[in-house]
Design an enzyme around this catalytic site. Structure first.
Site, PDB file in Angstrom:
ATOM      1  N   CYS A 156      -3.734   9.891   1.908  1.00 31.75           N
ATOM      2  CA  CYS A 156      -2.861   8.767   1.547  1.00 31.75           C
ATOM      3  C   CYS A 156      -1.537   9.234   0.962  1.00 31.75           C
ATOM      4  CB  CYS A 156      -3.552   7.869   0.523  1.00 31.75           C
ATOM      5  SG  CYS A 156      -4.881   6.909   1.227  1.00 31.75           S
ATOM      6  N   LYS A 171       0.836  -1.211   0.000  1.00 30.12           N
ATOM      7  CA  LYS A 171       0.000   0.000   0.000  1.00 30.12           C
ATOM      8  C   LYS A 171       0.872   1.263   0.000  1.00 30.12           C
ATOM      9  CE  LYS A 171      -3.267   2.952   0.974  1.00 30.12           C
ATOM     10  NZ  LYS A 171      -4.582   3.216   0.565  1.00 30.12           N
TER      11      LYS A 171
END
Length: 414
Positions: free
Chosen positions: A267, A213
């Site tokens: 993010c 991720k």
């Protein structure tokens, strides 16, 4: 194959609530846990406290059928999904306190055979820490790091990777990377995700899943930094960066991203720092890209100041505050940062145009009066600063802005 009849989702934000609603829509009982009484009450009325296409209908259906309810205090369940924030502290150090608090909250109701999945984006090693923390909180249970084959509890990491604005489609259609502390942990977690994921569930270990991720978001960040650096070089060389990128991208193996006023969201602006924190000596390009993207807002502010010097009474309209087009999410938004800097810098009157929100977050409430509908802003402003490419701005014509100084950080006017 393990059938889950009751799942608990900890953290009912932009990821947790859609996930809870999608699982509930598969006929599984879901209990959502959050610290916000406002969020709990809103959800239990079948309403939503965040903007995401179609989420309101899904939540309403799930609550009406009795499959979804929200609570402040955890209850027993067969699986617990943790979807809480992982920001960073001073010095760009990851802050895992939300995860730790979530674990302390659910620890008393965890039972033998339960599955705990961390969805929050986390530094490498966090899933292992969960196993250690739980061993301290529940010494009566055997954790996977203590005995691989005979653990009482299954622990895995499955990072979310959805795009705001398309969350409900992507939760179902995207492939998922699932990394358990042991193989048995991975398999148990895959059983859960197979309930609602149509994409592939790909098995790995927890550390690789955590890094995957972070890698995805750092890849995007490095490529955006290239575009942002290019836009600054083009300003210096008096070249239209938007035209240049269009031309360069006609090469079959070149795909330059669009520059912008910085990089936002919870993010891409955060996750690369988790890699830098884990490997400070080795993460050189990743650190440099983050620094380039972090400095871009200051560059934009300087351009606005130069434009303001041309007017006796500068009126600056900031078009867009969200971190990307056509959503209401202001988290880590460079557009919001730039607008707030301009409001505090007193270089002229600043008006804010954000079609997707009615009021600013509470810490900026003092500036609510600056929120202005687009037609009035166009009438009033002599400097237009395009910060987000919302569809409302894309439908403007050059004639609408001909008499104004336009600083276009998004290529809306190409």
């Amino acid at each position: 194959m393990h059938n889950f009849s009751r799942v608990s989702v900890i953290g009912l934000g932009y990821i947790g609530l859609p996930t809870a609603a999608v699982i509930a829509s598969r006929g599984v009982e879901v209990i959502g846990i959050d610290v916000s009484e406002h969020a709990i009450n809103t959800i239990n009325q079948g309403k939503v406290h965040i903007v995401e296409p179609d989420l309101d209908m899904l939540v309403q259906a799930a609550v009406t059928t009795g499959k979804l309810r929200a609570a402040l205090v955890p209850e027993p369940a067969e699986a617990f999904l943790i979807a809480v924030p992982t920001p960073f502290k001073e010095g760009k150090v990851p802050d895992l306190s939300f995860i730790e608090t979530a674990l302390k909250t659910i620890a008393p109701v965890i039972e033998k055979g339960n599955l705990i999945v961390l969805e929050s984006t986390s530094p490498v090693g966090t899933t292992d820490k969960i196993s250690q923390w739980l061993a301290e909180l529940r010494p009566d249970l055997v954790m996977p790091h203590q005995d691989m084959d005979h653990a009482d509890v299954f622990i895995a990491h499955c990072p979310e990777r959805v795009l705001p604005g398309r969350v409900l489609q992507e939760l179902v259609s995207n492939d998922r990377i699932i990394g358990g502390i042991t193989e048995r942990c991975s398999e148990r977690a895959i059983d859960l995700y197979n309930l609602f994921v149509r994409g592939d569930c790909i098995q790995t270990n927890a550390r690789t899943a955590e890094m995957a991720k972070l890698t995805e978001n750092s890849f995007r960040d490095v490529n955006i930094a290239f575009a942002n650096e290019l836009s600054i070089i083009c300003d210096h060389l008096k070249i239209n960066v938007w035209e240049l990128i269009k031309l360069a991208n006609r090469h079959p193996r070149v795909n330059i991203l669009s520059p912008g006023p910085g990089v936002g969201g919870h993010c891409i602006a955060v996750d690369p720092w988790f890699i830098v924190d884990s490997a400070p000596e080795q993460a050189q390009i990743i650190r440099k890209a983050r620094e380039i993207n972090d400095s871009k807002p200051h560059y934009v502010i300087e351009k606005v100041k130069q434009a303001a010097d041309q007017f006796k009474k500068p009126v600056i309209a900031c078009l867009g505050l969200a971190f990307k087009a056509d959503i209401d999410d202001l988290r880590e938004s460079p557009a919001l940062d730039i607008a707030m800097h301009l409001l505090k810098d007193n270089i002229g009157e600043v008006i804010l145009v954000e079609p997707n929100i009615k009021k600013l977050p509470s810490k900026y409430a003092a500036f609510d009066s600056a929120l202005t509908p687009l037609p009035q802003a166009l009438e009033k402003a002599n400097i237009l600063l395009v910060l987000v490419d919302h569809k409302q701005f894309k439908s403007l014509h050059l004639a609408d802005v001909a008499s104004k100084v336009v600083i276009d950080t998004r290529g809306v006017f190409g």
